[in-house]
Design a protein around this motif. Structure first.
Motif, PDB file in Angstrom:
ATOM      1  N   CYS A 181       0.836  -1.218   0.000  1.00 17.21           N
ATOM      2  CA  CYS A 181       0.000   0.000   0.000  1.00 17.21           C
ATOM      3  C   CYS A 181       0.868   1.265   0.000  1.00 17.21           C
ATOM      4  O   CYS A 181       0.486   2.290  -0.565  1.00 17.21           O
ATOM      5  CB  CYS A 181      -0.919   0.027   1.230  1.00 17.21           C
ATOM      6  SG  CYS A 181      -2.278  -1.159   1.171  1.00 17.21           S
ATOM      7  N   CYS A 182       2.053   1.190   0.647  1.00 15.71           N
ATOM      8  CA  CYS A 182       2.938   2.364   0.738  1.00 15.71           C
ATOM      9  C   CYS A 182       3.807   2.538  -0.505  1.00 15.71           C
ATOM     10  O   CYS A 182       4.327   3.626  -0.747  1.00 15.71           O
ATOM     11  CB  CYS A 182       3.850   2.248   1.966  1.00 15.71           C
ATOM     12  SG  CYS A 182       2.941   2.264   3.514  1.00 15.71           S
ATOM     13  N   HIS A 183       4.006   1.477  -1.259  1.00 17.98           N
ATOM     14  CA  HIS A 183       4.882   1.536  -2.445  1.00 17.98           C
ATOM     15  C   HIS A 183       4.200   0.890  -3.654  1.00 17.98           C
ATOM     16  O   HIS A 183       4.735  -0.046  -4.250  1.00 17.98           O
ATOM     17  CB  HIS A 183       6.205   0.800  -2.172  1.00 17.98           C
ATOM     18  CG  HIS A 183       6.903   1.234  -0.933  1.00 17.98           C
ATOM     19  ND1 HIS A 183       6.701   0.634   0.290  1.00 17.98           N
ATOM     20  CD2 HIS A 183       7.807   2.224  -0.718  1.00 17.98           C
ATOM     21  CE1 HIS A 183       7.457   1.231   1.202  1.00 17.98           C
ATOM     22  NE2 HIS A 183       8.136   2.195   0.620  1.00 17.98           N
ATOM     23  N   PRO A 184       3.021   1.387  -4.038  1.00 18.28           N
ATOM     24  CA  PRO A 184       2.280   0.669  -5.078  1.00 18.28           C
ATOM     25  C   PRO A 184       2.898   0.726  -6.478  1.00 18.28           C
ATOM     26  O   PRO A 184       2.692  -0.173  -7.277  1.00 18.28           O
ATOM     27  CB  PRO A 184       0.893   1.330  -5.069  1.00 18.28           C
ATOM     28  CG  PRO A 184       1.102   2.667  -4.449  1.00 18.28           C
ATOM     29  CD  PRO A 184       2.264   2.537  -3.517  1.00 18.28           C
ATOM     30  N   SER A 185       3.670   1.760  -6.782  1.00 14.31           N
ATOM     31  CA  SER A 185       4.089   1.926  -8.177  1.00 14.31           C
ATOM     32  C   SER A 185       5.315   1.102  -8.563  1.00 14.31           C
ATOM     33  O   SER A 185       5.374   0.547  -9.654  1.00 14.31           O
ATOM     34  CB  SER A 185       4.355   3.408  -8.478  1.00 14.31           C
ATOM     35  OG  SER A 185       5.339   3.895  -7.582  1.00 14.31           O
ATOM     36  N   ASP A 186       6.306   0.992  -7.654  1.00 15.08           N
ATOM     37  CA  ASP A 186       7.559   0.326  -8.054  1.00 15.08           C
ATOM     38  C   ASP A 186       7.710  -1.075  -7.485  1.00 15.08           C
ATOM     39  O   ASP A 186       8.675  -1.770  -7.776  1.00 15.08           O
ATOM     40  CB  ASP A 186       8.769   1.172  -7.619  1.00 15.08           C
ATOM     41  CG  ASP A 186       8.938   1.200  -6.091  1.00 15.08           C
ATOM     42  OD1 ASP A 186       7.933   0.978  -5.387  1.00 15.08           O
ATOM     43  OD2 ASP A 186      10.062   1.448  -5.625  1.00 15.08           O
ATOM     44  N   THR A 187       6.735  -1.523  -6.651  1.00 16.37           N
ATOM     45  CA  THR A 187       6.891  -2.776  -5.909  1.00 16.37           C
ATOM     46  C   THR A 187       5.992  -3.867  -6.472  1.00 16.37           C
ATOM     47  O   THR A 187       4.829  -3.629  -6.788  1.00 16.37           O
ATOM     48  CB  THR A 187       6.579  -2.544  -4.415  1.00 16.37           C
ATOM     49  OG1 THR A 187       7.573  -1.672  -3.878  1.00 16.37           O
ATOM     50  CG2 THR A 187       6.580  -3.842  -3.630  1.00 16.37           C
ATOM     51  N   PHE A 188       6.541  -5.076  -6.566  1.00 19.46           N
ATOM     52  CA  PHE A 188       5.777  -6.258  -6.960  1.00 19.46           C
ATOM     53  C   PHE A 188       5.734  -7.194  -5.759  1.00 19.46           C
ATOM     54  O   PHE A 188       6.772  -7.527  -5.190  1.00 19.46           O
ATOM     55  CB  PHE A 188       6.438  -6.963  -8.148  1.00 19.46           C
ATOM     56  CG  PHE A 188       5.600  -8.060  -8.759  1.00 19.46           C
ATOM     57  CD1 PHE A 188       4.879  -7.837  -9.920  1.00 19.46           C
ATOM     58  CD2 PHE A 188       5.538  -9.327  -8.176  1.00 19.46           C
ATOM     59  CE1 PHE A 188       4.100  -8.849 -10.491  1.00 19.46           C
ATOM     60  CE2 PHE A 188       4.765 -10.338  -8.740  1.00 19.46           C
ATOM     61  CZ  PHE A 188       4.050 -10.091  -9.905  1.00 19.46           C
ATOM     62  N   TYR A 189       4.540  -7.606  -5.377  1.00 20.06           N
ATOM     63  CA  TYR A 189       4.353  -8.499  -4.238  1.00 20.06           C
ATOM     64  C   TYR A 189       4.282  -9.934  -4.756  1.00 20.06           C
ATOM     65  O   TYR A 189       3.333 -10.295  -5.443  1.00 20.06           O
ATOM     66  CB  TYR A 189       3.084  -8.103  -3.486  1.00 20.06           C
ATOM     67  CG  TYR A 189       2.740  -8.931  -2.260  1.00 20.06           C
ATOM     68  CD1 TYR A 189       3.641  -9.827  -1.695  1.00 20.06           C
ATOM     69  CD2 TYR A 189       1.498  -8.812  -1.649  1.00 20.06           C
ATOM     70  CE1 TYR A 189       3.326 -10.571  -0.574  1.00 20.06           C
ATOM     71  CE2 TYR A 189       1.158  -9.556  -0.517  1.00 20.06           C
ATOM     72  CZ  TYR A 189       2.084 -10.438   0.010  1.00 20.06           C
ATOM     73  OH  TYR A 189       1.766 -11.182   1.124  1.00 20.06           O
ATOM     74  N   ILE A 190       5.312 -10.735  -4.459  1.00 17.42           N
ATOM     75  CA  ILE A 190       5.291 -12.149  -4.835  1.00 17.42           C
ATOM     76  C   ILE A 190       4.611 -12.928  -3.710  1.00 17.42           C
ATOM     77  O   ILE A 190       5.223 -13.185  -2.670  1.00 17.42           O
ATOM     78  CB  ILE A 190       6.717 -12.697  -5.094  1.00 17.42           C
ATOM     79  CG1 ILE A 190       7.365 -11.989  -6.290  1.00 17.42           C
ATOM     80  CG2 ILE A 190       6.679 -14.207  -5.324  1.00 17.42           C
ATOM     81  CD1 ILE A 190       8.724 -12.550  -6.703  1.00 17.42           C
ATOM     82  N   ILE A 191       3.337 -13.252  -3.900  1.00 22.77           N
ATOM     83  CA  ILE A 191       2.604 -14.041  -2.906  1.00 22.77           C
ATOM     84  C   ILE A 191       2.989 -15.507  -3.089  1.00 22.77           C
ATOM     85  O   ILE A 191       3.116 -15.996  -4.211  1.00 22.77           O
ATOM     86  CB  ILE A 191       1.080 -13.830  -3.043  1.00 22.77           C
ATOM     87  CG1 ILE A 191       0.716 -12.394  -2.616  1.00 22.77           C
ATOM     88  CG2 ILE A 191       0.294 -14.851  -2.201  1.00 22.77           C
ATOM     89  CD1 ILE A 191      -0.769 -12.072  -2.652  1.00 22.77           C
ATOM     90  N   GLY A 192       3.160 -16.207  -1.965  1.00 26.01           N
ATOM     91  CA  GLY A 192       3.724 -17.546  -2.005  1.00 26.01           C
ATOM     92  C   GLY A 192       2.728 -18.672  -2.143  1.00 26.01           C
ATOM     93  O   GLY A 192       3.119 -19.826  -2.299  1.00 26.01           O
TER      94      GLY A 192
END
Length: 392
Positions: A181-192
């Protein structure tokens, strides 16, 4: 025939969807609009398959466990995901997601981890692709999975211990979502796992489906037919199970058996048997079964296995349970430990505690002697040696 796979709206029956804060809407929508195009492209398939072969070491063997088969009277094959690079099925997913992240122009990777296997797999692919990596891990799990924490540090990841809740997987996931939520533009969340908002459950299932793709081919070579009578896998979030069943999910000749973490017993309150005890609710952006109290508050789950103590379940598995496509069997801590020692002594394979729950199902079944079973060993037991030794 109606499929048990995802529909065009991101649901498995009544389960799934994307229930997310507005700040993440653009991120999730971008992912929804991109993931299939990228994953179906020739360049992605070529790079993904080459890495699975040359880096991960696939295909993983389908091993006929003769001594285990003799003991139970069935023909038991073990799908050896424990032999992958990093020691579990998690690497199948992280390689695919980081290739997607790179094609989407993301610079920073975040992940959550329970047992640490997904954290190690994410840190591994970030080292491989030279990308920043932040892994959230509950303080309880940091303490019981010290070796995996040190591996992540060695691989260059930043491991952030989470001290909220009961300091396990649920809480690590909460923190990872806050970071996103704090870094939506440059971050990719790899859900496991096959959890989280659409498209994650589908994306992770597709990346893990290499498991069932190989089972079909390997079984044809060894048994002269593509389908087993039974598939057995453990479920926490459920990604190894989703990969194991993916290409058989609509083939009714194959029965699906899922082992969930009974903990100290489903009646004790010290359990993570989500399908057995859960009610429909929302957790981490998806509608699924959740262990909750009368007021709808999420109950803290418990399992001896750091990878299975999650109070939800992948929506794909919730749907299989409610439609009676899968049989779900809780396996208690003691039963899982016993099964781990049995597999070790009979076959010389030390399984992860998660996988030991799947092995623990075998003595709860009464099948015909000619039954052909494929059971997925999702990870190796190195990370759980201290837990095993404590229980002797």
């Amino acid at each position: 025939m109606k499929s048990f796979l995802i529909d065009e709206n991101g649901y498995y029956g009544e389960f799934g969807g994307a229930y997310i804060p507005e700040i993440l809407h653009q991120c999730v929508e971008e992912l929804q609009n991109t993931y299939l195009k990228v994953m179906q492209s020739d360049s992605f398939r070529q790079e993904y398959e080459q890495l699975l072969r040359d880096y991960v070491g696939r295909p993983s063997p389908l091993y006929h466990a003769k001594r285990l088969s003799e003991k139970y009277g069935y023909k038991i094959y073990l799908k050896r995901e424990d032999l992958n690079h990093t020691g579990s099925h998690k690497i199948n997913n992280t390689i695919g997601q980081i290739l997607l992240a790179r094609r989407m122009g993301k610079k920073r990777i975040i992940a959550e981890t329970g047992a640490g296997q997904h954290g190690v797999a994410t840190a591994t692919v970030c080292a491989l692709m030279d990308m920043e990596c932040v892994v959230y891990m509950g303080q309880t799990d940091v303490e019981r999975q010290v070796v995996n924490v040190e591996k992540m540090n060695m691989l260059g990841a930043t491991v952030i211990p989470v001290t909220s809740g009961n300091m396990t997987l649920k809480d690590a996931t909460n923190e990872a979502i806050r970071d996103w939520c704090c870094h939506p533009s440059d971050t990719f969340y790899i859900i496991g796992s096959v959890v989280g908002p659409h498209p994650y459950p589908d994306m992770v299932s597709k990346l893990q489906s290499v498991i069932s793709q190989e089972i079909k081919k390997q079984l044809l070579e060894q048994e002269g037919r593509e389908h087993p009578d039974y598939l057995i896998a453990c479920v926490g979030g459920g990604s190894n199970a989703a990969g194991t069943i993916y290409h058989f999910i609509d083939d009714m000749r194959t029965q699906i058996i899922l082992a969930e973490a009974g903990g100290k017993g489903v009646e004790t309150g010290m359990t993570a048997a989500t399908i057995t005890l859960g009610k429909t609710g929302i957790i981490h952006g998806t509608r699924t079964y959740v262990i909750q109290n009368e007021d709808g508050q999420i109950e803290e789950p418990y399992s001896i296995s750091a990878g299975l103590d999650y109070p939800g379940i992948g929506p794909i598995h919730a749907n299989l349970a409610v439609k009676n496509r899968a049989t779900v069997i809780p396996v208690n801590d003691d039963e899982a430990i016993e099964a781990a020692y049995e597999l070790t002594k009979l076959e010389g394979i030390i399984p992860a505690l998660e996988s030991a729950h799947a092995v623990g199902v075998l003595n709860k079944l009464s099948l015909t002697p000619d039954a052909v079973i494929v059971l997925t060993i999702s990870g190796r037991g190195d990370k759980d040696i201290n837990t095993y030794l404590d229980r002797i």
